[in-house]
Design an enzyme around this catalytic site. Sequence first.
Site, mmCIF file in Angstrom:
data_model
loop_
_atom_site.group_PDB
_atom_site.id
_atom_site.type_symbol
_atom_site.label_atom_id
_atom_site.label_comp_id
_atom_site.label_asym_id
_atom_site.label_seq_id
_atom_site.Cartn_x
_atom_site.Cartn_y
_atom_site.Cartn_z
ATOM 1 N N GLY A 134 90.663 -55.680 3.170
ATOM 2 C CA GLY A 134 89.887 -56.453 2.208
ATOM 3 C C GLY A 134 90.818 -57.310 1.368
ATOM 4 N N CYS A 135 90.270 -58.375 0.781
ATOM 5 C CA CYS A 135 91.124 -59.323 0.050
ATOM 6 C C CYS A 135 91.739 -58.696 -1.202
ATOM 7 C CB CYS A 135 90.349 -60.596 -0.277
ATOM 8 S SG CYS A 135 88.786 -60.343 -1.138
#
Length: 337
Positions: A148-149
Site C-alpha cells: 500500500g502507498c
Amino acid sequence: MQRMGIRVAVAGASGYAGGELLRLIAGHPHLDLAVATGFAQAGSRIGAVHPHVRSLRDVVLAKTEPDVLADADLVFLALPHGESAALAAQLPDTVKVVDIGADFRLRAAGDWTKYYPGAHAGTWTYGLPELPGQRDRIAASSRVANTGCYAVSVTLALAPLIAAGVADPEDVVVVAASGTSGAGRSAKVHLLASEVMGSLSPYKVGAHQHVPEIKQATGARTLSMTPVLAPMPRGILATVTARPLTDADPREVLAAAYDGEPFVQVLPEGQWPHTASTFGANAAHLQATVDADSGRIIVVSAIDNLVKGAAGQAVQNANLMLGLPETAGLTADGIAP
C-alpha cells in the site's frame, strides 16, 4: 501492436495507478504492452483516457475479462480493493501477476475482515524489495502483492529501526499527508477542487486499512496513524515517531540499512524530505533525528504515491519476477519544480 519484448497487460488501466503503469511500460526497455483493460472506459482509446501517454494513444481499452489477459507473460492488476482475487483465480498459473490492490497483502484473515469487505482471499509474496530477504522471495514468485502507498512510506522509515532494536515496537505514532490521487479516480464530493483547495483534512482517523499491513511488515505491535488529505494531486509525507530503546543514531541505522539501495535515499544531515522532490520517481527520501524535548525518534519519509507507492513499485517487482535488472524502466530522479 508490436510484441517484441516481454508481453504485459494492465487490468484497470483507466485509473490513476493504471495510467502510471502505462507511462512506465511505454518507456520500459524490455516490456511491451499486450493489452490494457478498463470497465466503464472499455472501448475508449488510451489517448482519450490518459492524454499524457502519447506513445500509446491509439491503443483501445478492452473489457476486463480473464481470456483477454491470459495471453500476457505478466499481468498488473490495478483494480479496486477486493476485486483482484476473483480475476486472478481465473488466470493461468503460467501467467505471473502483480496485484496493486490490497487483496493478498495481509497474512491474518482477521486483519482483512476488520478493514475490508468480503472474505480474505489469501496471501501472496509481499512486494517490498527493500525488506531483508524479500528481494529473493519476489524473484522466485509468480504472484506478488504490491505494498500500500502509506505502507511503503512508513515501513521504509520504521522497519530497520525496529529490526535493529533501536525503536520501541509498542509505541509508534504516524501522521501522514497524502495527495488526492491516493483516493482513486472515481468522482467523490470530498475530492472536488473546491473542497480540497486551501484545506487539510484528516480521514479514517484511528482506523486506516494500512495499519495491519504496516504492523505486519515492520514488527510494530501498536500503531496510531492519522492520515491527512492534502491539496496536491500526488505525494505522501509521513512523519513517524517512536520511543528509543538505545542511544543509537537513527539516521545512521537507516543509512546502513539502505546502503546501496537504488531507490531509497537517506538525505544528508539537516536536509528534510519534500514530496515534490519525488514526483515521477520510484524513490523514497528519508531523514531522521531525535526530538530535543521528548527524546523520541522522528523519521520523515517522502514518496510519490503513484510511483514508489503503486505503479513504480509494481514495475520494480515485475523486473525481479521476470529476471530483468531491478531498475529497468525506472528512475530515482524526480521532476521539478
